[in-house]
Motif scaffolding. Structure first.
Motif, PDB file in Angstrom:
ATOM      1  N   GLY A  86      41.471 -51.990 -82.382  1.00  0.00           N
ATOM      2  CA  GLY A  86      40.069 -51.624 -82.500  1.00  0.00           C
ATOM      3  C   GLY A  86      39.394 -52.364 -83.640  1.00  0.00           C
ATOM      4  O   GLY A  86      39.999 -52.589 -84.692  1.00  0.00           O
ATOM      5  N   SER A  87      38.146 -52.733 -83.427  1.00  0.00           N
ATOM      6  CA  SER A  87      37.395 -53.390 -84.503  1.00  0.00           C
ATOM      7  C   SER A  87      36.325 -52.422 -84.996  1.00  0.00           C
ATOM      8  O   SER A  87      35.864 -51.559 -84.256  1.00  0.00           O
ATOM      9  CB  SER A  87      36.764 -54.689 -83.999  1.00  0.00           C
ATOM     10  N   GLY A  88      35.952 -52.588 -86.240  1.00  0.00           N
ATOM     11  CA  GLY A  88      35.004 -51.645 -86.819  1.00  0.00           C
ATOM     12  C   GLY A  88      35.625 -50.274 -86.908  1.00  0.00           C
ATOM     13  O   GLY A  88      36.805 -50.149 -87.241  1.00  0.00           O
ATOM     14  N   ASN A  89      34.847 -49.263 -86.606  1.00  0.00           N
ATOM     15  CA  ASN A  89      35.389 -47.907 -86.602  1.00  0.00           C
ATOM     16  C   ASN A  89      34.767 -47.154 -85.439  1.00  0.00           C
ATOM     17  O   ASN A  89      33.607 -46.746 -85.490  1.00  0.00           O
ATOM     18  CB  ASN A  89      35.099 -47.197 -87.929  1.00  0.00           C
ATOM     19  N   ARG A  90      35.550 -46.979 -84.382  1.00  0.00           N
ATOM     20  CA  ARG A  90      35.023 -46.370 -83.162  1.00  0.00           C
ATOM     21  C   ARG A  90      34.699 -44.895 -83.327  1.00  0.00           C
ATOM     22  O   ARG A  90      34.079 -44.290 -82.468  1.00  0.00           O
ATOM     23  CB  ARG A  90      36.034 -46.559 -82.019  1.00  0.00           C
ATOM     24  N   PHE A  91      35.150 -44.316 -84.440  1.00  0.00           N
ATOM     25  CA  PHE A  91      34.908 -42.880 -84.645  1.00  0.00           C
ATOM     26  C   PHE A  91      33.915 -42.631 -85.774  1.00  0.00           C
ATOM     27  O   PHE A  91      33.812 -41.526 -86.298  1.00  0.00           O
ATOM     28  CB  PHE A  91      36.228 -42.160 -84.910  1.00  0.00           C
ATOM     29  N   ARG A  94      31.726 -39.830 -85.734  1.00  0.00           N
ATOM     30  CA  ARG A  94      32.400 -38.527 -85.824  1.00  0.00           C
ATOM     31  C   ARG A  94      32.585 -37.865 -84.458  1.00  0.00           C
ATOM     32  O   ARG A  94      32.567 -36.644 -84.336  1.00  0.00           O
ATOM     33  CB  ARG A  94      31.651 -37.569 -86.765  1.00  0.00           C
ATOM     34  N   GLN A  95      32.743 -38.702 -83.435  1.00  0.00           N
ATOM     35  CA  GLN A  95      33.077 -38.157 -82.122  1.00  0.00           C
ATOM     36  C   GLN A  95      34.588 -38.074 -82.025  1.00  0.00           C
ATOM     37  O   GLN A  95      35.285 -39.067 -82.259  1.00  0.00           O
ATOM     38  CB  GLN A  95      32.516 -39.053 -81.016  1.00  0.00           C
TER      39      GLN A  95
ATOM     40  N   ALA B   2      42.096 -49.022 -77.403  1.00  0.00           N
ATOM     41  CA  ALA B   2      42.905 -50.066 -78.016  1.00  0.00           C
ATOM     42  C   ALA B   2      43.619 -49.426 -79.200  1.00  0.00           C
ATOM     43  O   ALA B   2      43.350 -48.278 -79.555  1.00  0.00           O
ATOM     44  CB  ALA B   2      42.019 -51.220 -78.485  1.00  0.00           C
ATOM     45  N   TYR B   3      44.536 -50.175 -79.804  1.00  0.00           N
ATOM     46  CA  TYR B   3      45.237 -49.635 -80.976  1.00  0.00           C
ATOM     47  C   TYR B   3      44.241 -49.214 -82.058  1.00  0.00           C
ATOM     48  O   TYR B   3      43.208 -49.871 -82.268  1.00  0.00           O
ATOM     49  CB  TYR B   3      46.154 -50.698 -81.567  1.00  0.00           C
ATOM     50  N   LEU B   4      44.573 -48.148 -82.753  1.00  0.00           N
ATOM     51  CA  LEU B   4      43.755 -47.695 -83.871  1.00  0.00           C
ATOM     52  C   LEU B   4      43.989 -48.602 -85.078  1.00  0.00           C
ATOM     53  O   LEU B   4      45.135 -48.911 -85.413  1.00  0.00           O
ATOM     54  CB  LEU B   4      44.126 -46.255 -84.253  1.00  0.00           C
ATOM     55  N   ASN B   5      42.914 -48.995 -85.732  1.00  0.00           N
ATOM     56  CA  ASN B   5      43.083 -49.652 -87.034  1.00  0.00           C
ATOM     57  C   ASN B   5      43.183 -48.574 -88.119  1.00  0.00           C
ATOM     58  O   ASN B   5      42.996 -47.372 -87.834  1.00  0.00           O
ATOM     59  CB  ASN B   5      41.960 -50.673 -87.290  1.00  0.00           C
ATOM     60  N   ASP B   7      41.354 -47.675 -90.651  1.00  0.00           N
ATOM     61  CA  ASP B   7      40.156 -46.868 -90.916  1.00  0.00           C
ATOM     62  C   ASP B   7      39.958 -45.836 -89.810  1.00  0.00           C
ATOM     63  O   ASP B   7      39.576 -44.686 -90.069  1.00  0.00           O
ATOM     64  CB  ASP B   7      38.924 -47.773 -91.014  1.00  0.00           C
ATOM     65  N   GLU B   8      40.220 -46.254 -88.590  1.00  0.00           N
ATOM     66  CA  GLU B   8      40.036 -45.342 -87.459  1.00  0.00           C
ATOM     67  C   GLU B   8      41.030 -44.188 -87.501  1.00  0.00           C
ATOM     68  O   GLU B   8      40.692 -43.056 -87.128  1.00  0.00           O
ATOM     69  CB  GLU B   8      40.171 -46.112 -86.145  1.00  0.00           C
ATOM     70  N   VAL B  11      39.578 -41.631 -89.957  1.00  0.00           N
ATOM     71  CA  VAL B  11      38.405 -40.917 -89.449  1.00  0.00           C
ATOM     72  C   VAL B  11      38.783 -40.051 -88.247  1.00  0.00           C
ATOM     73  O   VAL B  11      38.243 -38.950 -88.073  1.00  0.00           O
ATOM     74  CB  VAL B  11      37.275 -41.904 -89.100  1.00  0.00           C
ATOM     75  N   ALA B  12      39.715 -40.515 -87.434  1.00  0.00           N
ATOM     76  CA  ALA B  12      40.107 -39.731 -86.253  1.00  0.00           C
ATOM     77  C   ALA B  12      40.683 -38.383 -86.654  1.00  0.00           C
ATOM     78  O   ALA B  12      40.319 -37.341 -86.079  1.00  0.00           O
ATOM     79  CB  ALA B  12      41.115 -40.526 -85.415  1.00  0.00           C
ATOM     80  N   THR B  15      37.975 -36.164 -88.195  1.00  0.00           N
ATOM     81  CA  THR B  15      37.079 -35.622 -87.175  1.00  0.00           C
ATOM     82  C   THR B  15      37.736 -34.466 -86.422  1.00  0.00           C
ATOM     83  O   THR B  15      37.090 -33.459 -86.114  1.00  0.00           O
ATOM     84  CB  THR B  15      36.670 -36.737 -86.197  1.00  0.00           C
ATOM     85  N   ARG B  18      37.544 -31.425 -88.594  1.00  0.00           N
ATOM     86  CA  ARG B  18      36.192 -30.825 -88.592  1.00  0.00           C
ATOM     87  C   ARG B  18      35.911 -30.087 -87.293  1.00  0.00           C
ATOM     88  O   ARG B  18      35.213 -29.071 -87.286  1.00  0.00           O
ATOM     89  CB  ARG B  18      35.137 -31.917 -88.764  1.00  0.00           C
TER      90      ARG B  18
END
Lengths: 104, 368
Positions: A86-91, A94-95, B2-5, B7-8, B11-12, B15, B18
Motif C-alpha cells: 500500500g502507498s500512502g495511508n489507506r486508513f 479512519r475507516q 495490498a500489503y499493509l505498510n 503506517d497503515e 492506523v488500522a 481505528t 476506536r
C-alpha cells in the motif's frame, strides 16, 4: 538481476546427515528458522544465497550427494512485490479495515 | 487490497480500537525503535482483572516476512466485526460459531502485536533490499551500512550467550558478527527496543498462558523447545543447568532438553487443533513439530516466553508456538490472502481450544 541478489535454493538429500555435512560451516541463510522437512523419502531444506555461492554449492554437490535446485531470484521477487504494498495511508480517513473472514 | 505498510498497520489497529472501545484497548509499547517509530499492540477482550487468561500473539519480527502483520490485523478486524454483529466466522471450510467468537472476545484477553519490527519492514518494503531480515539499528557506527541491525528473534534472554551454552560444533543458528545479515544476536540480551517491547507486553499481561509468534515460511507449526531434542524423563537436564554448557545442540544426545510430559502433550494437542483449522481453511495442513530440527536456536521468542516460568516460578507458564505460515516470504497478494485465512483460522482455533478449558498448561512443573 542486481549484484548480490539472493536466490532461493532447495537442497535435497537422502539423509539428514548428508544435509548437515553439506551445510555445516557454510554460513548460509537458512530462511526464518533452520528447519528441514520430508518430501517423500528425501530430506529437504531451503537456503538463500547469491549465485556465486550457488555455484560453489553445485561444485560441492558431487561429493555430498545433495541435489541443488535454484527456485527463484528471491531478491527480484521481493522488489517486484513492492508494487503490491500500500502507498500512502489507506486508513487515514479512519475507516476500519475489514478482514477476509466471512461473517455468517 | 495490498500489503499493509507500517503506517497503515498503526492506523488500522488504532481505528479498530476506536470502533470497538468496549472490547479493545490500544497499547503503546514503551520503547521507540532506532528510527523513532512507536509501536502499538491491541488488546481484545475484557479489561484487566485477576485470573483472566491471556493469549499474546506477535508478528513482523523479521522484516522480509510480509504476511504475518497483515494476518494479525485481519484477525483483529474479523473477530471484532463478527463479535459486534453477533455472527460466526468462516475461512474456507473452517467455521467458528457466534458462541465461539463470544467466548474468545468476551472471556479472555487476546493481545495482538502485529508488527514488532516496523523499521525493518519499512526497509524491506521500500528499499532495493526486500530480503532484509533484522531491525535497522546501527550497533557499531564505525561499521559500514551493510553491518546494520540485530536479529530480534535471536536477542531474547534465553540461552542468548550461545557460545557458552551450546557445543562449538552444534551449528547453532546465531552469530556475534554485526555484519552477519541474518542472525546477529546483538551486543547483549534484550539490547533491542523491539525485543524489550515484546518482553514488556508479557510483563504487562501476567495472565498470559499461551504465546504464538507468527513468522514465514515453511509452512509449519513449531512448539518448544528449539535448543535440543525434547526429553521428558530427566528434569536436571535443562537450560538453566550450567553443568551442560558446551554440550547443547549436538546430534549425539549427550544433552536433550527437559520438557514436562503434560506440557508436551498439551502443546501437541493445541498445535493439532490449530493445524486442523488451517487444513479446513485451505485444504492443506502445515507440519506440526518441535522447533529443534536441523540446527538449534538461541534467544528466540517462543522459548523465551516458555522459559519465564522456569526462571521464576511465580510467573505463569506460557506454552508457546512459532507459526511459520505460507510458502514464501513475499507471495503475491492474491496468495497472501489465502495464507492470512490459514493463519486466522489457526489462531482462532487456538483461542477457542484454550477457552474450552479442556486444555491448559500443567499447573506446575519445575526444573531443578
Amino acid at each position: 538481476m542486481a549484484d548480490g541478489d539472493v536466490h532461493r535454493i532447495k537442497l535435497r538429500a537422502q539423509t539428514l546427515e548428508e544435509l548437515r555435512a553439506f551445510l555445516d560451516g557454510s554460513g548460509f541463510d537458512l530462511g526464518c528458522r533452520p528447519v528441514v522437512h520430508r518430501e517423500g523419502n528425501e530430506f529437504v531444506v531451503e537456503v538463500y544465497a547469491p549465485l556465486p555461492e550457488v555455484d560453489r554449492l553445485r561444485s560441492a554437490r558431487s561429493v555430498s550427494g545433495v541435489d541443488v535446485t535454484v527456485v527463484e531470484n528471491a531478491s527480484e521477487v521481493g522488489r517486484n512485490r513492492q508494487a503490491e504494498v500500500g502507498s500512502g495511508n489507506r486508513f487515514a480517513a479512519r475507516q476500519a479495515l475489514r478482514g477476509l473472514g466471512i461473517k455468517e | 487490497m495490498a500489503y499493509l505498510n507500517v503506517d497503515e498497520i498503526e492506523v488500522a489497529i488504532e481505528t479498530l480500537a476506536r470502533a470497538h472501545p468496549s472490547v479493545t484497548e490500544l497499547i503503546q509499547l514503551p520503547n521507540a525503535t532506532s528510527e523513532g517509530r512507536h509501536s502499538h499492540a491491541l488488546r481484545i477482550g475484557p479489561p484487566d482483572a485477576p485470573g483472566l487468561d491471556a493469549v499474546v500473539i506477535t508478528g513482523g519480527m523479521h522484516a522480509r516476512e510480509w504476511v504475518p502483520p497483515d494476518a494479525l490485523v485481519n484477525l483483529a478486524a474479523d473477530l471484532l466485526e463478527a463479535h459486534a454483529g453477533g455472527t460466526g466466522l468462516r475461512y474456507g471450510g473452517q467455521r467458528f460459531s457466534a458462541d465461539d467468537i463470544r467466548s474468545v472476545v468476551g472471556g479472555m484477553q487476546l493481545v495482538l502485536f502485529p508488527c514488532v519490527n516496523p523499521d525493518g519492514r519499512h526497509h524491506s518494503q521500500t528499499s532495493s533490499d526486500a530480503m532484509w531480515r533484522k531491525n535497522r539499528r546501527r550497533v557499531d557506527p564505525n561499521l559500514g551500512p551493510r553491518c546494520v541491525g540485530v536479529d530480534i528473534n535471536r536477542n531474547f534472554n534465553v540461552l542468548w550467550d550461545f557460545r557458552r551454552h551450546f557445543a562449538a560444533d552444534s551449528g547453532v543458528s546465531a552469530s556475534t558478527d554485526p555484519c552477519d545479515l541474518q542472525v546477529y544476536v546483538g551486543p547483549a540480551a534484550e539490547s533491542e527496543a523491539e525485543t524489550r517491547n515484546v518482553v514488556a507486553l508479557l510483563d504487562r499481561y501476567p495472565g498470559t498462558r499461551w504465546f504464538a509468534d507468527v513468522h514465514s515460511h515453511v509452512p509449519a507449526i513449531f512448539y518448544n523447545w528449539g535448543f535440543d531434542e525434547n526429553q521428558t524423563t530427566d528434569p536436571s537436564m535443562n537450560f538453566l543447568n550450567d553443568e551442560f554448557d558446551g554440550l547443547r545442540g549436538r546430534v549425539d544426545r549427550a544433552y536433550r532438553e527437559f520438557i514436562p510430559e503434560d506440557d508436551l502433550r498439551t502443546l501437541k494437542e493445541l498445535g493439532g487443533r490449530m493445524n486442523d483449522a488451517v487444513t479446513a481453511a485451505s485444504g492443506a495442513g502445515y507440519e506440526l513439530a518441535q522447533s529443534f530440527a536441523l540446527y538449534p536456536t538461541s534467544g528466540v521468542s517462543d522459548d523465551y516466553a516458555y522459559s519465564r516460568h522456569f526462571v521464576d516460578n511465580r510467573r505463569n507458564k506460557i506454552l508457546s508456538f512459532t507459526i511459520e505460515c505460507g510458502r514464501s516470504f513475499q507471495p503475491s497478494w492474491a496468495d497472501a490472502e489465502n495464507v492470512i485465512r490459514e493463519v486466522c483460522a489457526g489462531l482462532i482455533a487456538l483461542c477457542v481450544a484454550t477457552r474450552a478449558r479442556a486444555i491448559g498448561p500443567a499447573a506446575d512443573a519445575r526444573v531443578g
